[in-house]
Design an enzyme around this catalytic site. Sequence first.
Site, PDB file in Angstrom:
ATOM      1  CB  THR A 158       5.290  -5.708  10.081  1.00  0.00           C
ATOM      2  OG1 THR A 158       4.887  -5.717   8.724  1.00  0.00           O
ATOM      3  CG2 THR A 158       6.332  -6.769  10.321  1.00  0.00           C
ATOM      4  CG  ASP A 181       3.732   1.263   4.536  1.00  0.00           C
ATOM      5  OD1 ASP A 181       3.320   2.421   4.500  1.00  0.00           O
ATOM      6  OD2 ASP A 181       3.421   0.406   3.685  1.00  0.00           O
ATOM      7  CB  THR A 182       0.138  -0.298   7.449  1.00  0.00           C
ATOM      8  OG1 THR A 182       0.712  -1.588   7.687  1.00  0.00           O
ATOM      9  CG2 THR A 182      -0.045  -0.087   5.954  1.00  0.00           C
ATOM     10  CG  ASP A 231      12.690  -2.555   5.815  1.00  0.00           C
ATOM     11  OD1 ASP A 231      11.841  -2.684   6.719  1.00  0.00           O
ATOM     12  OD2 ASP A 231      12.563  -3.086   4.700  1.00  0.00           O
TER      13      ASP A 231
END
Length: 179
Positions: free
Chosen positions: A110, A106-107, A103
């Site tokens: 993951t 971000d950082t 989806d």
Amino acid sequence: MQTIRVNDKTFIPYLTAAQIDEQIKRIASSLNKDYEGKRPLFIAILNGSFMFASDLFKELTIEAEICFIKLASYKGTKSTGQVITSIGLDTSLTGRHVVIIEDIVDTGKTMHEFLPQLINQQPASLKITALLHKPDALAYPVTIDYLGFNVPDKFLLGYGLDYDGFARNLKEIYSLTDE
Ligand code: IMP
Ligand code: MG
């Protein structure tokens, strides 16, 4: 679209359903071209990507498989910095053309933690598609091969993205206001 309240926070409209749909169709048409005859295996990362994965997969005209794994790193509106796997991979990737469906990157933590596990299985190729990417939040190098939107480093929700479990059902994407 109007300002909405979810739990204790206020969100403003950021992307319409039509804008999301347009990008999904564009990504699908690239995938249809690039993976023709390759019978790729898509791996959707639950929970957040279920809606993007479903809408994207419906636009594919090539032969393709999809499977799901569950990873989580967010609590409330912040990344915890810890990636927890609660449903693992049950399909062999050896020799397969693999495309991860996220989806939002971000950082990058993951993907950074998950990719080596996949590379271990020696897939024929490994690419990432993400609907959203926050370039300003990226702390680990991740290349997104098929991207919908670059977005500012603000907490977003809707279209699969949640705030403590809620608001995944929204058809549009909303952004947290700076209250
Ligand atoms: P990363 O490991 O920091 O790249 O975070 C990736 C995961 O955190 C995403 O797959 C989302 O599930 C979640 N996440 C990151 N940013 C947001 C956001 O703005 N809203 C909701 N979930 C998010
Ligand atoms: Mg996610």
